[in-house]
Design a protein around this motif. Sequence first.
Motif, PDB file in Angstrom:
ATOM      1  N   LEU A 281     -60.098  38.623  68.473  1.00 48.01           N
ATOM      2  CA  LEU A 281     -60.933  39.530  68.967  1.00 48.01           C
ATOM      3  C   LEU A 281     -61.350  40.534  68.248  1.00 48.01           C
ATOM      4  O   LEU A 281     -62.543  41.072  68.049  1.00 48.01           O
ATOM      5  CB  LEU A 281     -60.273  40.090  70.353  1.00 48.01           C
ATOM      6  CG  LEU A 281     -61.122  41.055  71.281  1.00 48.01           C
ATOM      7  CD1 LEU A 281     -62.290  40.393  71.667  1.00 48.01           C
ATOM      8  CD2 LEU A 281     -60.290  41.289  72.346  1.00 48.01           C
ATOM      9  N   GLY A 282     -60.597  41.071  67.593  1.00 51.55           N
ATOM     10  CA  GLY A 282     -60.899  42.134  66.518  1.00 51.55           C
ATOM     11  C   GLY A 282     -61.197  43.452  67.069  1.00 51.55           C
ATOM     12  O   GLY A 282     -60.527  43.739  68.201  1.00 51.55           O
ATOM     13  N   GLN A 283     -62.117  44.026  66.677  1.00 48.96           N
ATOM     14  CA  GLN A 283     -62.604  45.286  67.114  1.00 48.96           C
ATOM     15  C   GLN A 283     -64.021  45.134  67.806  1.00 48.96           C
ATOM     16  O   GLN A 283     -64.969  46.044  68.194  1.00 48.96           O
ATOM     17  CB  GLN A 283     -63.009  46.427  65.820  1.00 48.96           C
ATOM     18  CG  GLN A 283     -61.670  46.630  65.199  1.00 48.96           C
ATOM     19  CD  GLN A 283     -60.554  47.232  65.732  1.00 48.96           C
ATOM     20  OE1 GLN A 283     -61.147  48.398  66.484  1.00 48.96           O
ATOM     21  NE2 GLN A 283     -59.567  47.122  65.581  1.00 48.96           N
ATOM     22  N   GLY A 284     -64.294  43.700  68.308  1.00 50.81           N
ATOM     23  CA  GLY A 284     -65.642  43.463  68.943  1.00 50.81           C
ATOM     24  C   GLY A 284     -65.868  44.150  70.218  1.00 50.81           C
ATOM     25  O   GLY A 284     -67.039  43.996  70.691  1.00 50.81           O
ATOM     26  N   GLY A 285     -64.977  44.631  71.021  1.00 52.25           N
ATOM     27  CA  GLY A 285     -65.266  45.273  72.203  1.00 52.25           C
ATOM     28  C   GLY A 285     -65.282  44.366  73.302  1.00 52.25           C
ATOM     29  O   GLY A 285     -65.087  43.024  73.176  1.00 52.25           O
ATOM     30  N   ILE A 286     -65.909  44.838  74.391  1.00 54.90           N
ATOM     31  CA  ILE A 286     -66.366  44.032  75.735  1.00 54.90           C
ATOM     32  C   ILE A 286     -67.131  43.013  75.220  1.00 54.90           C
ATOM     33  O   ILE A 286     -66.954  42.016  75.811  1.00 54.90           O
ATOM     34  CB  ILE A 286     -66.564  45.167  76.753  1.00 54.90           C
ATOM     35  CG1 ILE A 286     -65.672  46.293  76.937  1.00 54.90           C
ATOM     36  CG2 ILE A 286     -66.880  44.377  78.001  1.00 54.90           C
ATOM     37  CD1 ILE A 286     -66.086  47.088  77.806  1.00 54.90           C
ATOM     38  N   ARG A 287     -68.204  43.302  74.593  1.00 50.98           N
ATOM     39  CA  ARG A 287     -69.235  42.283  74.396  1.00 50.98           C
ATOM     40  C   ARG A 287     -68.739  41.230  73.612  1.00 50.98           C
ATOM     41  O   ARG A 287     -68.964  39.915  73.960  1.00 50.98           O
ATOM     42  CB  ARG A 287     -70.358  42.801  73.651  1.00 50.98           C
ATOM     43  CG  ARG A 287     -71.444  41.843  73.670  1.00 50.98           C
ATOM     44  CD  ARG A 287     -72.873  42.513  72.922  1.00 50.98           C
ATOM     45  NE  ARG A 287     -73.130  43.526  73.959  1.00 50.98           N
ATOM     46  CZ  ARG A 287     -73.987  44.264  73.640  1.00 50.98           C
ATOM     47  NH1 ARG A 287     -75.047  44.219  72.635  1.00 50.98           N
ATOM     48  NH2 ARG A 287     -74.535  45.091  74.691  1.00 50.98           N
ATOM     49  N   GLN A 288     -67.958  41.044  72.587  1.00 52.44           N
ATOM     50  CA  GLN A 288     -67.181  40.218  71.815  1.00 52.44           C
ATOM     51  C   GLN A 288     -66.146  39.414  72.894  1.00 52.44           C
ATOM     52  O   GLN A 288     -66.078  38.165  72.732  1.00 52.44           O
ATOM     53  CB  GLN A 288     -66.417  40.810  70.889  1.00 52.44           C
ATOM     54  CG  GLN A 288     -65.617  39.647  69.882  1.00 52.44           C
ATOM     55  CD  GLN A 288     -66.629  38.709  69.126  1.00 52.44           C
ATOM     56  OE1 GLN A 288     -67.822  38.804  69.355  1.00 52.44           O
ATOM     57  NE2 GLN A 288     -66.051  37.630  68.412  1.00 52.44           N
ATOM     58  N   ALA A 289     -65.328  40.098  73.639  1.00 57.80           N
ATOM     59  CA  ALA A 289     -64.500  39.610  74.503  1.00 57.80           C
ATOM     60  C   ALA A 289     -65.182  38.639  75.326  1.00 57.80           C
ATOM     61  O   ALA A 289     -64.832  37.558  75.791  1.00 57.80           O
ATOM     62  CB  ALA A 289     -63.428  40.647  75.065  1.00 57.80           C
ATOM     63  N   ALA A 290     -66.288  39.026  76.045  1.00 57.33           N
ATOM     64  CA  ALA A 290     -67.063  38.208  77.042  1.00 57.33           C
ATOM     65  C   ALA A 290     -67.596  36.951  76.086  1.00 57.33           C
ATOM     66  O   ALA A 290     -67.729  35.788  76.850  1.00 57.33           O
ATOM     67  CB  ALA A 290     -68.318  38.916  77.371  1.00 57.33           C
ATOM     68  N   LYS A 291     -68.054  37.158  75.011  1.00 57.51           N
ATOM     69  CA  LYS A 291     -68.600  35.975  74.140  1.00 57.51           C
ATOM     70  C   LYS A 291     -67.552  34.862  73.919  1.00 57.51           C
ATOM     71  O   LYS A 291     -67.825  33.722  73.843  1.00 57.51           O
ATOM     72  CB  LYS A 291     -69.105  36.660  72.829  1.00 57.51           C
ATOM     73  CG  LYS A 291     -69.858  35.590  72.113  1.00 57.51           C
ATOM     74  CD  LYS A 291     -70.366  36.043  70.787  1.00 57.51           C
ATOM     75  CE  LYS A 291     -71.140  35.083  69.720  1.00 57.51           C
ATOM     76  NZ  LYS A 291     -71.751  35.840  68.524  1.00 57.51           N
TER      77      LYS A 291
END
Length: 508
Positions: free
Chosen positions: A79-89
Motif C-alpha cells: 500500500l505504501g504512501q498511496g493513501g485512500i485512493r491507492q487502497a481503494a484501487k
Amino acid sequence: MSDTSAAAAPDTEIVARVRGATKSYPGVTALDHADFEIRAGEVRALLGRNGAGKSTLIRLLSGVEAPDEGEIEIGGRPLGQGGIRQAAKLGVGTVYQELSLVPQLSAAENLYLGSWPTGGGRVDYGAMRAGAEEVFAELGVAISSDTRVHELPLAQQQLVEIARAFRARPRLLILDEPTSALAAAEAEAVLEAVTRVASRGVGVIYVSHRLDEIRRVADTVTVMRDGAVVETVPVRGATTGRIVSLMLGHGGGEKEPAPRRRAPAAASAAPLLSVRDLAVPPKVESVSFDLHPGEVLGLGGLMGSGRTELLRALAGFTPSRGTVEVDGSPVAHPTPRTMRRLGVGITPEDRKGEGVVPLLGVSENMVMTWFGGASRAGTVLPSRVSSIGRDLIGRLSIKAASPDTPIVNLSGGNQQKAVIGRWLHAGSRILLLDEPTRGVDVEAKAQIYAIVRELAEQGAAVLFVSSELEELPLVCDRVLALRGGRLRGEFTGDDITLDNIMAAAMAA
C-alpha cells in the motif's frame, strides 16, 4: 502473541497483510508492531476495549494514514504512501459507523456517487438503476433503486452503505460497528448481507462488541489490547470468558480497581426514581430498576445497547412505554419540562452538540436551565448570573479566567463540570449522567468522580452511564449491565468487577 486464521484454508489468497505496523501520536503509541492477516472469504471479527488500536489498524488498512514503521499489503501489493485512493484501487472498501450517504439522492445515485455511468455526455440513469439492482440482488437486499435514502429506515440505509462499497468489487471490506445504531431485528438483514459478501470471496473485517452477532457471522476473532494484536482464535469454541480475558489482559499484572461497597443508607431508603418495564422502541425492550437517594448507580453497556435512549426517555426527551415514578408518584407523560420540575437533570452524551452553548459564558451556561436567583421581576440580571457562576466555578474547581469566559474556551473536563453545575444550580435531586467523562483527561476524570460522590453523599441520586466499563467500579455503589435493550446483570460490593460487567454486557 499470534495471528493465525483457523477458518480459511491455508492455500486461500491472503487479501490483506500487516507486518510490524507501528503508529504513534503525541504522547501515545496507538499501534505497536502489530501483525495481522486475513484471507479471501473469511469474516474476521475485531475486538478490543476503547483505545486498544482497532480504529488505528482500520485507518492504516484503508489508507487514511500510513504507519510510522512496518508494511501493509493488499492482495500481495504494498500500500505504501498511496493513501485512500491507492487502497481503494488495490481493493479496500470501508464502511464507517457514521453514515456517509446523501439523503436527498436515490439509493442508486448513492451507490454510484462520484462514478456515475455516462452516455452521450449525460448520466445514464438506466444503467445506474440496473447496476444498483444487480448489487442489491447479490446481497439479498430488497431496496428499490429509485427510493430516496432519507425515506429508508436506518437498517436499509446501512445496507446501502455496504452495497456501495461492494459495488466496487473489493478484496477486503471493513465494517466498523455496522449495527451499533440498530435493534437486533434490524441487524438481521445486515448480517445476512455480510455472509453473502464473504461467500463471494471477499475478506471481511467486522468490528463489533455484540458477541451474538460475532458468533453468527464471523469465522475468527482477533483481540487487540494496548495497540497490539494479542491473539486470533476461532469463533467456534471461544467462550465469552476467554474473549474477555484476552481483552482485559489477566495474568499480565493488570489489576482491577477496588470496587466500592453500596452505601447502607442508599440500600434502605425509599427510591427517588422507580422504573418499571420501560421500553423505548426499537432500542430498549424492557428495563426495571430503582434509584435511591445517596446512591451512584452505574449503567454499563457497549455501543448500541440502548444506554442513551434509556436516559433520554427518563429525562422526557423520547417517547416511551412503561412506568416512571419520582418520589413514589407516577409521571403520566414525561416531558423535559415536567422532569426538570421534578428535579431530574441530564448531562447529554454529545457535550459539544447538546450540552453547551459554545459562545455564551460559563456562568450563562450554568444558569440557563433555571433562572431562579439570577433574575428580578422577570428580568435576568448579569451581576447575579456572574455571582452564581463564580460560586459554582469555585465549588466545582472549574478552571476559567472569569465567569464570563465563553465556555468553548474551556477544556472538555471543565466544560463537563459546568454542565453538571447547571443542574446543581437548578436544585436537581436525580442526575442522569450520560458518558460524563468522555473526552476528558485523567485529572478531570478523577475530579468528576469526586463531584459525583460528593453529590451522592449530600443525598442526590445519580445514574452514571458509561461505555468505559472500567470506570464503573471506581465510582458506583451498584452496577447494572445493559445489553440488547434489557438488563442482563446487577452487581454490588465485591461483585462490581470489570470481568463481571463486561461479560454481562457482551455475552451472547
